[in-house]
Design a protein around this motif. Sequence first.
Motif, PDB file in Angstrom:
ATOM      1  N   ILE A  35       1.013  -1.393  -0.029  1.00 52.30           N
ATOM      2  CA  ILE A  35       0.004   0.069   0.005  1.00 52.30           C
ATOM      3  C   ILE A  35       0.971   1.199   0.064  1.00 52.30           C
ATOM      4  CG2 ILE A  35      -1.616   1.431   1.613  1.00 52.30           C
ATOM      5  CD1 ILE A  35      -3.013  -1.442   2.070  1.00 52.30           C
ATOM      6  N   ILE A  36       1.850   1.058   0.732  1.00 55.26           N
ATOM      7  CA  ILE A  36       2.947   2.572   0.896  1.00 55.26           C
ATOM      8  C   ILE A  36       3.350   2.671  -0.711  1.00 55.26           C
ATOM      9  CG2 ILE A  36       4.913   3.394   1.819  1.00 55.26           C
ATOM     10  CD1 ILE A  36       4.298   1.717   4.527  1.00 55.26           C
ATOM     11  N   LEU A  37       3.872   1.482  -0.924  1.00 57.69           N
ATOM     12  CA  LEU A  37       4.718   1.668  -2.411  1.00 57.69           C
ATOM     13  C   LEU A  37       3.634   2.181  -3.549  1.00 57.69           C
ATOM     14  CD1 LEU A  37       7.264   0.914  -4.034  1.00 57.69           C
ATOM     15  CD2 LEU A  37       6.145  -1.372  -4.191  1.00 57.69           C
ATOM     16  N   ARG A  38       2.296   1.847  -3.436  1.00 56.53           N
ATOM     17  CA  ARG A  38       1.486   2.222  -4.337  1.00 56.53           C
ATOM     18  C   ARG A  38       1.069   3.610  -4.232  1.00 56.53           C
ATOM     19  NH1 ARG A  38      -1.696  -3.413  -4.661  1.00 56.53           N
ATOM     20  NH2 ARG A  38      -0.212  -4.175  -6.385  1.00 56.53           N
ATOM     21  N   ILE A  39       1.430   4.170  -3.000  1.00 57.41           N
ATOM     22  CA  ILE A  39       1.239   5.841  -2.800  1.00 57.41           C
ATOM     23  C   ILE A  39       2.459   6.638  -3.205  1.00 57.41           C
ATOM     24  CG2 ILE A  39       0.791   7.351  -1.074  1.00 57.41           C
ATOM     25  CD1 ILE A  39      -0.860   5.555   0.462  1.00 57.41           C
ATOM     26  N   THR A  40       3.470   5.908  -2.835  1.00 55.86           N
ATOM     27  CA  THR A  40       4.870   6.694  -3.167  1.00 55.86           C
ATOM     28  C   THR A  40       5.599   6.287  -4.392  1.00 55.86           C
ATOM     29  OG1 THR A  40       6.240   5.109  -2.173  1.00 55.86           O
ATOM     30  CG2 THR A  40       5.273   6.712  -0.771  1.00 55.86           C
ATOM     31  N   ARG A  41       5.139   5.000  -5.079  1.00 58.35           N
ATOM     32  CA  ARG A  41       5.943   4.537  -6.237  1.00 58.35           C
ATOM     33  C   ARG A  41       7.546   4.519  -6.222  1.00 58.35           C
ATOM     34  NH1 ARG A  41       1.832   2.316  -7.561  1.00 58.35           N
ATOM     35  NH2 ARG A  41       3.185   1.393  -8.930  1.00 58.35           N
ATOM     36  N   ASP A  42       7.922   4.500  -4.902  1.00 55.91           N
ATOM     37  CA  ASP A  42       9.642   4.580  -4.667  1.00 55.91           C
ATOM     38  C   ASP A  42       9.746   3.399  -3.528  1.00 55.91           C
ATOM     39  OD1 ASP A  42      11.903   5.040  -3.470  1.00 55.91           O
ATOM     40  OD2 ASP A  42      11.847   7.019  -4.340  1.00 55.91           O
ATOM     41  N   ARG A  43      10.519   2.404  -4.071  1.00 61.06           N
ATOM     42  CA  ARG A  43      10.682   1.545  -3.142  1.00 61.06           C
ATOM     43  C   ARG A  43      11.526   1.702  -1.861  1.00 61.06           C
ATOM     44  NH1 ARG A  43      10.657  -4.558  -4.807  1.00 61.06           N
ATOM     45  NH2 ARG A  43       9.378  -4.496  -6.475  1.00 61.06           N
TER      46      ARG A  43
END
Lengths: 171, 280
Positions: A35-43
Amino acid sequence: MDNESLRSKLMALQSGDKTAFEDIYNHLKTPMYTIILRITRDRSLSEDILQEVFFKLYKSPPKPPIRKPRAYLFQMARNLAIDHVRKLPQYANWDSVENIVYLPLDDFTTKMDIDHAMKTLPLLECQIVSLRINGGLKFREISDVMNIPLGTVLWRYQKGIKQLRSIFKEV
Amino acid sequence: MKKLIAFLIALTCILSFSITVLATDSNSDSEFIVQESSINHVTYENIAALYEHWETNGYPDYVGFVYSTDGSTNNLTVLLVGDDGTAEDQIRSMLINDSGLSFGSAKYSYNELMTIANEISSEYFENNKLFYGLSVGWGGVGDGAPGFGDSGREARVVVEVDSSIFAEYTKLFKELYGDKVVVFQSEAFVDEDQRDIAEDKNTGLLWLLIPMVLLVGAGIIFAIRTKLVPALQTATGSVVTKNALVSRKQTIEAVKNSEVSPRADVFDSILSKIDKEDIE
């Protein structure tokens, strides 16, 4: 791990139980990171945020009564992720980061995957879909976590799924 | 009883764009045939297949609405906007078998109504918790025709609001959108726990509608929508598909299966940070 088990783990964490902490982490790391990744797009940034979430959780576990622990923890993660996105210079002038639509990086004609498809959704819809499917939250919980009406959550979820189906069809 | 039967039929159309989240598709093995000829004229096996195509890829502007003529998935009525016969011919030419296809007329196109629904969603729905429902379709419940317009079968944007704001928004939407929007008084969604329990059982709920009606309508729609080619897994764990329709269930599973895990050493970093803080 259901809400009841999670609640008891959080209670144990109140007294510094690191095993309970690790259990919570192992249970939530993947959906929360997704979920965090889908918000930030940054691993890399997403891993930093995940660390921050769990560091805060360990240092200040929620005090009982904890009605919806799962929703509570995803709300922490989601809020931190949104805060980080807001601080990014490219979005400094956006009234609402929820309207961001990330452009896909690769060629749609040769490859399509979920990550790319999710990027085509406005961030608001992307969050709702991900909180529902990956986070396993109820729609009412998502409404509370995101502070938007239930009707909007249902409407946007429906739209998001429909758009994903449509994209998959195109490939 | 007649009213109930009419209402069941009406529901099949309401369900096609309800904001209520329906259950996942069933796993039917049936497939709709889609063929492409040498002159790039795509044809569909029947109107049900074309309907599925429209649902997935969008409706042409000349279509006002599609509903089940008799409650079955085989007999569909397409309402056309201002057609002189051209659109009807065009649709028939796209079908290998046009049996079960009927036509009627509509005042507004489905796309036009959808645009308004989106506008209402973003400008009102998202800012006001007294808005309970929003859909494009039929909304007539009780006496009278299930839908709208002269035929009683046309679609409109149906908005359901709390009684406290009913008069205000009835007036406002009439001024803004004329008869394209119909406002009903409603109540909040059913209790969340009951709704989520129902969802877990793959039923979904419609506000103000009885569960039995929902199941019948949902079954019909799912029968239409359930398709076709399984999603494929890539080496990266992501999901790709062939050029075919993907069911709602497959879409949800694909999103679920696309979860990404953080690196293994992230937890160690958290523990190090905690230990460091404790020492300090």
